[in-house]
Motif scaffolding. Structure first.
Motif, PDB file in Angstrom:
ATOM      1  N   UNK A  89       0.869  -1.178   0.000  1.00  0.00           N
ATOM      2  CA  UNK A  89       0.000   0.000   0.000  1.00  0.00           C
ATOM      3  C   UNK A  89       0.903   1.224   0.000  1.00  0.00           C
ATOM      4  N   UNK A  90       0.479   2.269  -0.663  1.00  0.00           N
ATOM      5  CA  UNK A  90       1.250   3.507  -0.713  1.00  0.00           C
ATOM      6  C   UNK A  90       0.469   4.608  -0.017  1.00  0.00           C
ATOM      7  N   UNK A  91       1.143   5.302   0.891  1.00  0.00           N
ATOM      8  CA  UNK A  91       0.577   6.423   1.633  1.00  0.00           C
ATOM      9  C   UNK A  91       1.540   7.595   1.528  1.00  0.00           C
ATOM     10  N   UNK A  92       1.100   8.727   2.031  1.00  0.00           N
ATOM     11  CA  UNK A  92       1.978   9.880   2.215  1.00  0.00           C
ATOM     12  C   UNK A  92       2.011  10.201   3.701  1.00  0.00           C
ATOM     13  N   UNK A  93       3.180  10.570   4.188  1.00  0.00           N
ATOM     14  CA  UNK A  93       3.336  11.084   5.540  1.00  0.00           C
ATOM     15  C   UNK A  93       3.527  12.582   5.372  1.00  0.00           C
ATOM     16  N   UNK A 104       0.305  13.647   9.433  1.00  0.00           N
ATOM     17  CA  UNK A 104      -0.812  12.840   8.962  1.00  0.00           C
ATOM     18  C   UNK A 104      -0.343  11.798   7.964  1.00  0.00           C
ATOM     19  N   UNK A 105      -1.005  10.666   7.989  1.00  0.00           N
ATOM     20  CA  UNK A 105      -0.832   9.645   6.964  1.00  0.00           C
ATOM     21  C   UNK A 105      -2.049   9.757   6.069  1.00  0.00           C
ATOM     22  N   UNK A 109      -5.121  11.538  -1.132  1.00  0.00           N
ATOM     23  CA  UNK A 109      -5.394  12.882  -0.606  1.00  0.00           C
ATOM     24  C   UNK A 109      -6.449  12.922   0.497  1.00  0.00           C
ATOM     25  N   UNK A 110      -6.715  11.794   1.154  1.00  0.00           N
ATOM     26  CA  UNK A 110      -7.629  11.720   2.290  1.00  0.00           C
ATOM     27  C   UNK A 110      -6.835  11.292   3.521  1.00  0.00           C
ATOM     28  N   UNK A 131      -9.641   8.077  10.376  1.00  0.00           N
ATOM     29  CA  UNK A 131     -10.770   7.790   9.486  1.00  0.00           C
ATOM     30  C   UNK A 131     -11.432   6.480   9.897  1.00  0.00           C
ATOM     31  N   UNK A 132     -10.639   5.507  10.322  1.00  0.00           N
ATOM     32  CA  UNK A 132     -11.137   4.217  10.789  1.00  0.00           C
ATOM     33  C   UNK A 132     -10.318   3.837  12.007  1.00  0.00           C
TER      34      UNK A 132
END
Length: 168
Positions: A89-93, A104-105, A109-110, A131-132
């Protein structure tokens, strides 16, 4: 439903993470290591975070067998975000002010998870937005690893407890 996520300092460099007073896991940041190595235990699973690269600006994420399961790294110099790859999975920090320091992770863009500072009653405290709230708790440990210097510097906690209510 509201979840109470709590980080508690058990001894210097050791942190206990609970959700609704149920222990989720523990993290130990080894003192005096150049790589700022962290050992994480979530349930029966063990993970390591350690700084890598020439300037020690990236963080490798290893499972208990030493397999590389993820990495946090800058895609370019002077960016306000880093890339987080975890289990394909790819996220942004992302580092921002909202209005105070917040990490934020995000994905697409959410916000998936955010740790920030908030003020009230003359005190600064920890604010966790999720978010969860029952999502992969390893993300909480990764974000806390990055955010803890900000928390220690800005939050006065005589008992070493950083508590917040996460929406979800």
């Amino acid at each position: 439903m509201e979840h109470t996520k709590t980080w508690k300092t058990t001894t210097p460099g050791q942190y206990l993470f609970t959700v609704n007073q149920t222990e989720i896991g523990r993290m130990t940041i080894e003192p005096g290591t150049i790589k700022r190595k962290a050992i994480i235990v979530i349930g029966g699973e063990k993970y390591q975070l350690l700084q890598t690269g020439f300037w020690k600006t990236s963080v490798g994420i290893l499972d208990d067998k030493g397999n590389n399961i993820g990495k946090v790294y800058a895609e370019k110099w002077y960016a306000d975000a880093m890339r987080l790859d975890l289990y394909r999975e790819t996220y942004k920090l992302v580092f921002r002010n909202n209005p105070l320091a917040e990490f934020a992770i995000t994905q697409c863009d959410q916000d998936v998870l955010a740790y920030g500072l908030k003020t009230g009653s003359g005190n600064t405290s920890l604010k966790i937005t999720s978010a969860d709230p029952s999502a992969n708790y390893l993300l909480d440990f990764i974000l806390w690893y990055w955010f803890i210097p900000v928390a220690i510097e800005n939050i006065i906690s005589s008992d070493g407890i950083y508590e917040t209510h996460a929406n979800g």
